[in-house]
Design a protein around this motif. Structure first.
Motif, PDB file in Angstrom:
ATOM      1  N   ARG A 117     111.420 -30.744  55.846  1.00  0.00           N
ATOM      2  CA  ARG A 117     110.450 -31.292  56.800  1.00  0.00           C
ATOM      3  C   ARG A 117     109.296 -30.306  57.003  1.00  0.00           C
ATOM      4  N   ARG A 118     109.659 -29.024  57.115  1.00  0.00           N
ATOM      5  CA  ARG A 118     108.629 -27.995  57.323  1.00  0.00           C
ATOM      6  C   ARG A 118     107.670 -27.959  56.137  1.00  0.00           C
ATOM      7  N   ALA A 121     105.351 -30.776  56.498  1.00  0.00           N
ATOM      8  CA  ALA A 121     104.438 -30.702  57.650  1.00  0.00           C
ATOM      9  C   ALA A 121     103.429 -29.562  57.534  1.00  0.00           C
ATOM     10  N   GLN A 122     103.691 -28.637  56.629  1.00  0.00           N
ATOM     11  CA  GLN A 122     102.825 -27.460  56.469  1.00  0.00           C
ATOM     12  C   GLN A 122     101.467 -27.881  55.886  1.00  0.00           C
ATOM     13  N   PRO A 123     100.356 -27.557  56.558  1.00  0.00           N
ATOM     14  CA  PRO A 123      99.061 -27.872  55.948  1.00  0.00           C
ATOM     15  C   PRO A 123      98.954 -27.203  54.572  1.00  0.00           C
ATOM     16  N   VAL A 124      98.416 -27.937  53.629  1.00  0.00           N
ATOM     17  CA  VAL A 124      98.373 -27.431  52.248  1.00  0.00           C
ATOM     18  C   VAL A 124      97.160 -26.512  52.071  1.00  0.00           C
ATOM     19  N   LEU A 125      97.432 -25.311  51.592  1.00  0.00           N
ATOM     20  CA  LEU A 125      96.357 -24.328  51.418  1.00  0.00           C
ATOM     21  C   LEU A 125      95.568 -24.564  50.134  1.00  0.00           C
TER      22      LEU A 125
END
Lengths: 233, 390
Positions: A117-118, A121-125
């Motif tokens: 899930r993390r 949910a992590q914005p993609v760099l």
């Protein structure tokens, strides 16, 4: 240095760092506490319970030349390759043999799900999925590469010092045998991926540096990062 | 509404890589997180990072200030519901007024301690009302763009980091500098990032006036957008003014700007082009908004900065303030696990490609704090009130 050699040298560096870490050495010598072996087992299960999901992601992005191989690996993980056992089931058997009760096993599964899930949910760099996929592929192959060389050692110390049976350690034996082939195929897949998506050498190097800025094995299995380990040394 | 308990976590979260500037080299976050719980069970979190070379606080003196001065004041108070108003300073006035504002030598102001308590109070009160902080600080822009940072070090290391930032699509970059010798490093970064990147430098007070003027002269051809804190706070506003008068690069105050008195002095001296506001340094949300108001009235431009090692809690509060202060030209922070080995929120607050970050809409600060992570990295936990020891 070719991309393949550069990646392999990084895998070697990470693997040596992992096996020479104080905690790995203590487990191998039989000097670790039972709780430390159990935390390691938890870490391995948490890291690999959702491997089929990661392989499904990599299958979606695979170069046409390697897609079949990655699909095969994914089906193998799921036990759908013709008579095999699903790898997550092997990990559950490992936890059961280690005496983890139902609550603890469920907790490890929840944590593995939470980690997925993390990731989502992590914005993609990166600018596109092709860079993200390259990073995930390099890390996934890093585990295959390391396990193909270290899984037998791990199985031995868990057998000798944590008194786990050969059948409980099937996941490790399986990876030590099969992953020599997987690791080589994996490196082919990484090379093909970079070629297919035309990732330039400088970007490939930068993605590699970002992916392996910490020791991925210590981070995933022990929740330790490089600076923590230095501080503990 | 009464506040029944306060838990202080003195954290030590390892960095994934060391971070260095003129005043300090860090390998872990030493953040102070405060959890406040209302009498009806709502919990809110706040954060501050004590910096001896900025506000004069240490982790120990900040915690002592929370225990001895701020917590007793909070516990005595009965807080009304927070209500949106045209001026957020009005909405937050009773929170601000409930906290004693003070410093005593060598502390200029206990602003990190105040930041931790004030943000936790706002978060707790808003959560029990099921209101987002964005109700009090209505966003005046829909898109936020954060800067990347390159710590001081070798040319090779800076270029490696610059390549990462370029790949992440970051076009605003701050470079930490220590000496005249850094000009070559900045030129190399400029060449790699291209002319369209906006570069700023931050000396953290590394130069004397003469050195700062020389540095500004040498940096001039590299199109630097701002020169932050060229001289030390101790040199006073007049030294900053002297650098500003002799520099083609806009000058920014950071360590020289902690209190409203500092801001007044800088404005009166015509010392700087920019204020760098940081929530922890400025005493929280209200302290930051007050200084922003003073800047606006004086025609001073704004950067909303951050603390190296801040967690998602302070980043989330900063996100709301950044969305409200649409005249803040440069935004810093929200680095999340780009720097921390692990962050404390369930969903990451970190920016994405291009430094872009979304608004936070959930109750309070809009982040779900993971108590397990706070416990894991707490080198000290202090419980006050609610059955704990005072």
């Amino acid at each position: 240095m070719s991309l393949r050699s550069r990646i392999e040298s990084e895998y070697l560096r990470q693997t040596e760092e992992f096996t020479s870490s104080a905690i790995f050495q203590a487990m191998e010598r039989g000097e670790a506490a039972r709780a430390e072996y159990d935390l390691f087992i938890e870490g391995v299960c948490r890291s690999h319970l959702k491997s089929p999901h990661i392989l499904a992601f990599l299958f979606a992005l695979a170069s046409p030349k390697r897609a079949e191989e990655i699909k095969h690996n994914m089906l193998e993980e799921l036990g759908l390759d013709g008579g095999g056992v699903a790898h997550p089931s092997l990990l559950f058997e490992l936890m059961e043999a280690a005496g983890f009760d139902e609550g603890r096993r469920a907790c490890v599964e929840r944590e593995a799900q939470e980690e997925l899930r993390r990731i989502a949910a992590q914005p993609v760099l990166y600018a596109t999925l092709k860079e993200l996929g390259f990073s995930v592929l390099m890390e996934t192959v890093a585990f295959e590469w390391m396990l193909s060389r270290v899984a037998s050692r791990i199985a031995h110390f868990l057998r000798d010092h944590r008194q786990l049976s050969a059948s409980a350690l099937e996941w490790f034996y399986h990876h030590s045998e099969v992953d020599l082939r997987h690791a080589e195929e994996g490196l082919d897949a990484v090379e093909d991926y970079a070629r297919f998506y035309e990732i330039d050498a400088q970007d490939a190097e930068t993605i590699l540096e970002v992916t392996f800025r910490e020791n991925v094995f210590l981070k995933r299995y022990f929740s330790l990062n490089t600076l923590t380990r230095e501080a503990l040394a | 509404m009464r506040i029944r308990s306060c838990t202080i976590y003195a954290l030590e979260i390892p960095f994934v890589e060391a971070f260095a500037h003129h005043a300090k080299r860090r390998r872990a976050s030493d953040s102070i997180v405060v959890r406040l719980e209302t009498s009806d069970g709502a919990a809110g979190y706040g954060e501050g990072l004590a910096r001896a070379y900025v506000t004069g606080e240490t982790v120990e003196s900040s915690i002592a200030h929370i225990r001895e001065r701020l917590w007793p004041a909070v516990r005595r108070n009965d807080y009304a519901d927070l209500k949106a108003a045209s001026d957020p300073l009005f909405s937050l006035a009773h929170v601000q007024d409930s906290l004693p504002f003070e410093g005593r030598y060598p502390v200029t102001a206990f602003n990190a301690a105040r930041s931790a308590i004030e943000i936790a109070l706002v978060d707790a009160l808003l959560r029990r009302q099921n209101l987002s902080l964005s109700e009090l600080l209505p966003p005046r822009r829909t898109s936020l763009t954060y800067s990347g940072v390159i710590s001081s070090g070798s040319i090779e290391g800076s270029l490696r980091r610059a390549k990462q930032l370029r790949l992440f699509g970051l076009r605003d970059v701050k470079i930490k500098i220590k000496s005249i010798g850094d000009v070559e490093r900045i030129a190399a970064v400029r060449e790699l990032m291209g002319e369209s990147a906006r570069l700023r430098v931050d000396a953290n007070g590394a130069f004397d006036t003469r050195g700062a003027l020389e540095m500004a002269r040498r940096l001039s051809p590299l199109h630097i957008d701002a020169f932050e804190q060229p001289v030390s706070r101790g040199d006073g506003a007049s030294a900053l003014r002297e650098v500003r008068e002799g520099s083609k690069i806009p000058i920014m105050a950071d360590e020289s700007l902690v209190t409203a008195q500092d801001a007044q002095g800088l404005v009166e001296a015509g010392a700087v082009d920019y204020f760098n506001l940081r929530l922890s340094k400025c005493g929280g949300i209200t302290g930051t908004l007050r200084l922003a108001q003073m800047a606006r009235e004086a025609g001073v431009r704004l950067q909303l900065g951050s603390q190296v090692g801040e967690t998602a809690i302070l980043s989330a509060a900063g996100r709301h303030v950044a969305a409200y202060l649409d005249d803040a030209e440069f935004l810093e922070g929200s680095y999340g696990t780009l720097l921390l080995a692990e962050d404390v929120s369930r969903d990451p607050v970190q920016f994405g490609h291009g430094g872009r970050a979304a608004m936070l809409r959930g109750p309070g600060l809009g982040v779900q704090v993971r108590e397990d992570v706070l416990r894991k990295y707490a080198r000290e936990t202090i419980k006050l009130g609610g059955g704990g020891h005072d």
